[in-house]
Design a protein around this motif. Structure first.
Motif, PDB file in Angstrom:
ATOM      1  N   HIS A  47       0.816  -1.212   0.000  1.00 23.79           N
ATOM      2  CA  HIS A  47       0.000   0.000   0.000  1.00 23.79           C
ATOM      3  C   HIS A  47       0.856   1.271   0.000  1.00 23.79           C
ATOM      4  O   HIS A  47       2.026   1.264   0.407  1.00 23.79           O
ATOM      5  CB  HIS A  47      -0.936   0.013   1.211  1.00 23.79           C
ATOM      6  CG  HIS A  47      -0.230  -0.163   2.531  1.00 23.79           C
ATOM      7  ND1 HIS A  47       0.198   0.895   3.283  1.00 23.79           N
ATOM      8  CD2 HIS A  47       0.108  -1.288   3.210  1.00 23.79           C
ATOM      9  CE1 HIS A  47       0.775   0.447   4.387  1.00 23.79           C
ATOM     10  NE2 HIS A  47       0.730  -0.879   4.368  1.00 23.79           N
ATOM     11  N   GLU A  53       0.242   5.135   1.499  1.00 22.85           N
ATOM     12  CA  GLU A  53      -0.669   5.907   2.348  1.00 22.85           C
ATOM     13  C   GLU A  53      -0.172   7.345   2.518  1.00 22.85           C
ATOM     14  O   GLU A  53       1.016   7.579   2.775  1.00 22.85           O
ATOM     15  CB  GLU A  53      -0.791   5.250   3.733  1.00 22.85           C
ATOM     16  CG  GLU A  53      -1.542   3.933   3.729  1.00 22.85           C
ATOM     17  CD  GLU A  53      -1.870   3.467   5.155  1.00 22.85           C
ATOM     18  OE1 GLU A  53      -2.029   4.341   6.031  1.00 22.85           O
ATOM     19  OE2 GLU A  53      -1.957   2.246   5.370  1.00 22.85           O
ATOM     20  N   HIS A 105      -4.272  -7.451   0.832  1.00 27.74           N
ATOM     21  CA  HIS A 105      -4.789  -6.134   0.468  1.00 27.74           C
ATOM     22  C   HIS A 105      -3.739  -5.341  -0.307  1.00 27.74           C
ATOM     23  O   HIS A 105      -2.572  -5.278   0.096  1.00 27.74           O
ATOM     24  CB  HIS A 105      -5.185  -5.341   1.709  1.00 27.74           C
ATOM     25  CG  HIS A 105      -6.323  -5.933   2.473  1.00 27.74           C
ATOM     26  ND1 HIS A 105      -6.718  -5.463   3.709  1.00 27.74           N
ATOM     27  CD2 HIS A 105      -7.172  -6.955   2.168  1.00 27.74           C
ATOM     28  CE1 HIS A 105      -7.748  -6.175   4.134  1.00 27.74           C
ATOM     29  NE2 HIS A 105      -8.039  -7.088   3.231  1.00 27.74           N
ATOM     30  N   TYR A 157      -3.578  -1.385  -1.959  1.00 30.06           N
ATOM     31  CA  TYR A 157      -4.406  -0.182  -2.016  1.00 30.06           C
ATOM     32  C   TYR A 157      -3.567   1.092  -1.966  1.00 30.06           C
ATOM     33  O   TYR A 157      -2.402   1.090  -1.555  1.00 30.06           O
ATOM     34  CB  TYR A 157      -5.414  -0.176  -0.872  1.00 30.06           C
ATOM     35  CG  TYR A 157      -4.811  -0.206   0.514  1.00 30.06           C
ATOM     36  CD1 TYR A 157      -4.516   0.980   1.203  1.00 30.06           C
ATOM     37  CD2 TYR A 157      -4.547  -1.415   1.156  1.00 30.06           C
ATOM     38  CE1 TYR A 157      -3.972   0.961   2.475  1.00 30.06           C
ATOM     39  CE2 TYR A 157      -4.011  -1.453   2.425  1.00 30.06           C
ATOM     40  CZ  TYR A 157      -3.719  -0.268   3.091  1.00 30.06           C
ATOM     41  OH  TYR A 157      -3.175  -0.296   4.346  1.00 30.06           O
ATOM     42  N   LEU A 190      -4.179   4.845  -0.271  1.00 28.08           N
ATOM     43  CA  LEU A 190      -5.047   5.509   0.698  1.00 28.08           C
ATOM     44  C   LEU A 190      -4.610   6.966   0.881  1.00 28.08           C
ATOM     45  O   LEU A 190      -3.480   7.243   1.291  1.00 28.08           O
ATOM     46  CB  LEU A 190      -4.990   4.780   2.034  1.00 28.08           C
ATOM     47  CG  LEU A 190      -5.803   5.371   3.186  1.00 28.08           C
ATOM     48  CD1 LEU A 190      -7.292   5.369   2.857  1.00 28.08           C
ATOM     49  CD2 LEU A 190      -5.524   4.600   4.464  1.00 28.08           C
ATOM     50  N   LYS A 204      -8.638  -7.660  -1.112  1.00 25.16           N
ATOM     51  CA  LYS A 204      -9.119  -6.331  -1.485  1.00 25.16           C
ATOM     52  C   LYS A 204      -8.064  -5.592  -2.306  1.00 25.16           C
ATOM     53  O   LYS A 204      -6.872  -5.663  -2.012  1.00 25.16           O
ATOM     54  CB  LYS A 204      -9.449  -5.486  -0.251  1.00 25.16           C
ATOM     55  CG  LYS A 204     -10.611  -5.977   0.581  1.00 25.16           C
ATOM     56  CD  LYS A 204     -10.861  -5.049   1.763  1.00 25.16           C
ATOM     57  CE  LYS A 204     -12.022  -5.518   2.625  1.00 25.16           C
ATOM     58  NZ  LYS A 204     -12.257  -4.594   3.770  1.00 25.16           N
ATOM     59  N   TYR A 240      -7.993  -1.519  -3.908  1.00 22.88           N
ATOM     60  CA  TYR A 240      -8.828  -0.320  -3.984  1.00 22.88           C
ATOM     61  C   TYR A 240      -7.996   0.957  -3.932  1.00 22.88           C
ATOM     62  O   TYR A 240      -6.813   0.954  -3.552  1.00 22.88           O
ATOM     63  CB  TYR A 240      -9.853  -0.313  -2.849  1.00 22.88           C
ATOM     64  CG  TYR A 240      -9.264  -0.299  -1.452  1.00 22.88           C
ATOM     65  CD1 TYR A 240      -9.004   0.907  -0.787  1.00 22.88           C
ATOM     66  CD2 TYR A 240      -8.998  -1.497  -0.780  1.00 22.88           C
ATOM     67  CE1 TYR A 240      -8.479   0.912   0.495  1.00 22.88           C
ATOM     68  CE2 TYR A 240      -8.484  -1.490   0.495  1.00 22.88           C
ATOM     69  CZ  TYR A 240      -8.221  -0.286   1.137  1.00 22.88           C
ATOM     70  OH  TYR A 240      -7.700  -0.280   2.405  1.00 22.88           O
ATOM     71  N   SER A 280      -8.633   4.764  -2.248  1.00 23.19           N
ATOM     72  CA  SER A 280      -9.476   5.554  -1.361  1.00 23.19           C
ATOM     73  C   SER A 280      -8.830   6.933  -1.171  1.00 23.19           C
ATOM     74  O   SER A 280      -7.818   7.055  -0.489  1.00 23.19           O
ATOM     75  CB  SER A 280      -9.641   4.841  -0.013  1.00 23.19           C
ATOM     76  OG  SER A 280     -10.425   5.614   0.872  1.00 23.19           O
ATOM     77  N   GLY A 281      -9.409   7.940  -1.799  1.00 21.65           N
ATOM     78  CA  GLY A 281      -8.857   9.296  -1.706  1.00 21.65           C
ATOM     79  C   GLY A 281      -7.750   9.519  -2.724  1.00 21.65           C
ATOM     80  O   GLY A 281      -7.055   8.582  -3.124  1.00 21.65           O
ATOM     81  N   ASP A 282      -7.589  10.790  -3.160  1.00 18.20           N
ATOM     82  CA  ASP A 282      -6.576  11.095  -4.174  1.00 18.20           C
ATOM     83  C   ASP A 282      -5.608  12.185  -3.738  1.00 18.20           C
ATOM     84  O   ASP A 282      -4.902  12.771  -4.556  1.00 18.20           O
ATOM     85  CB  ASP A 282      -7.244  11.472  -5.501  1.00 18.20           C
ATOM     86  CG  ASP A 282      -8.159  12.672  -5.368  1.00 18.20           C
ATOM     87  OD1 ASP A 282      -8.258  13.225  -4.248  1.00 18.20           O
ATOM     88  OD2 ASP A 282      -8.778  13.060  -6.374  1.00 18.20           O
TER      89      ASP A 282
END
Length: 289
Positions: free
Chosen positions: A41, A43, A183, A185, A187, A244, A246, A248-250
């Protein structure tokens, strides 16, 4: 990855001028558990790339379990020959589950139990399924039934219950609070790639179980021959995972790329082969059983 091989073998021979008695038993149990998580991920970051941005999480946990029990008994006597043999194999393979052995009302070795009502739980505390907890889900109160089919207040033998009967019992102590998570992602992050952005979560977890029990008993006697043999197998295989992928937010500057792909793929599989074989033979001049 777990590769487990569990083998139990037993043989007994009894030879006597008058009576020959042989009793043999073999049992094996294997419990294999895989826990953990895989996460990739970005973040709360700003990422620029002159090429591609790839965020990939994959898990290929595997359990290969071979559980084999074999038992042989031979009894030969001048007058009476008795051979008795039993073989039992049990395999429990869990990915993403742990075993919680708390929270139950009875244990199978408890005495004085006259009834079990819907929702009550019984823990197997001895034998090859030791540690399993089953909830009674039958619609009527479980009581001792006499030879005439009448329910009585006699004591119930909890060790004699068939907990594999899914119409009456449900296995309830598999804890999925530590289920494997795969996962991938982004974020709250801004991503800018001259090429492509790909976010992929892949699960290819697998269980391959081979469970075999074999038993043979042979007896011979000049007058009486008795041969008794039994074999049983049980295999429980469970996979629990969260997969998962995904965005979430940019972030502050957004997300830009030639193309953006987000994929979550689960092709987990279970293959279980279970076999039980039993043979008994007796030879006698007068009576053979």
């Amino acid at each position: 990855k777990i590769n487990a091989v569990s083998v139990a073998a037993s043989a007994a021979a009894g030879v006597g001028g008058s009576a020959g008695i042989a009793v043999s038993g073999a049992g094996t149990e294997s419990t294999n558990i895989i826990l953990g998580s895989t996460q990739a991920h970005i973040e709360n970051s700003i990422v620029f790339s002159a090429a591609d941005i790839n965020i990939d999480a994959s898990d290929s946990s595997q359990i290969h379990a071979s559980v084999i029990a074999a038992s042989l008994a031979v009894g030969v006597g001048g007058s009476t020959g008795v051979g008795a043999s039993i073989g039992v194999s049990v395999a429990r393979n869990l990915i993403g589950y742990s075993i919680d052995d708390s929270g139950f009302g009875y244990e199978t070795t408890d005495t004085g139990v006259t009834q079990i009502t819907q929702g009550e739980k019984v823990k197997i505390d001895i034998g090859v399924k030791s540690g399993n907890i089953y909830k009674y889900i039958g619609s009527t109160t479980l009581k001792y039934v006499d030879e005439n089919g009448n329910a009585t207040n006699a004591v119930i033998d909890l060790e004699e219950m068939d907990y594999s009967d899914s119409d009456l019992w449900e296995l309830v102590n598999l804890d999925d609070s530590k289920a494997k998570s795969i996962h991938a992602y982004s974020l709250g992050s801004s991503l800018s790639a001259a090429g492509d952005i790909s976010i992929d979560a892949n699960s290819t977890q697998s269980i391959d179980a081979l469970v075999i029990a074999a038993s043979a008993a042979f007896s011979g006697g000049g007058s009486v021959g008795v041969g008794l043999s039994g074999a049983g197998v049980n295999t429980e295989n469970f996979i629990q995972a969260s997969i998962k992928a995904y965005i979430s937010g940019d972030g502050a500057t957004g997300i830009s790329a030639e193309s953006i792909t987000v994929n979550a793929i689960d092709i987990s599989s279970i293959r279980a082969d279970a076999a039980a074989a039993s043979i008994a033979a007796s030879f006698a001049g007068a009576a053979a059983v």
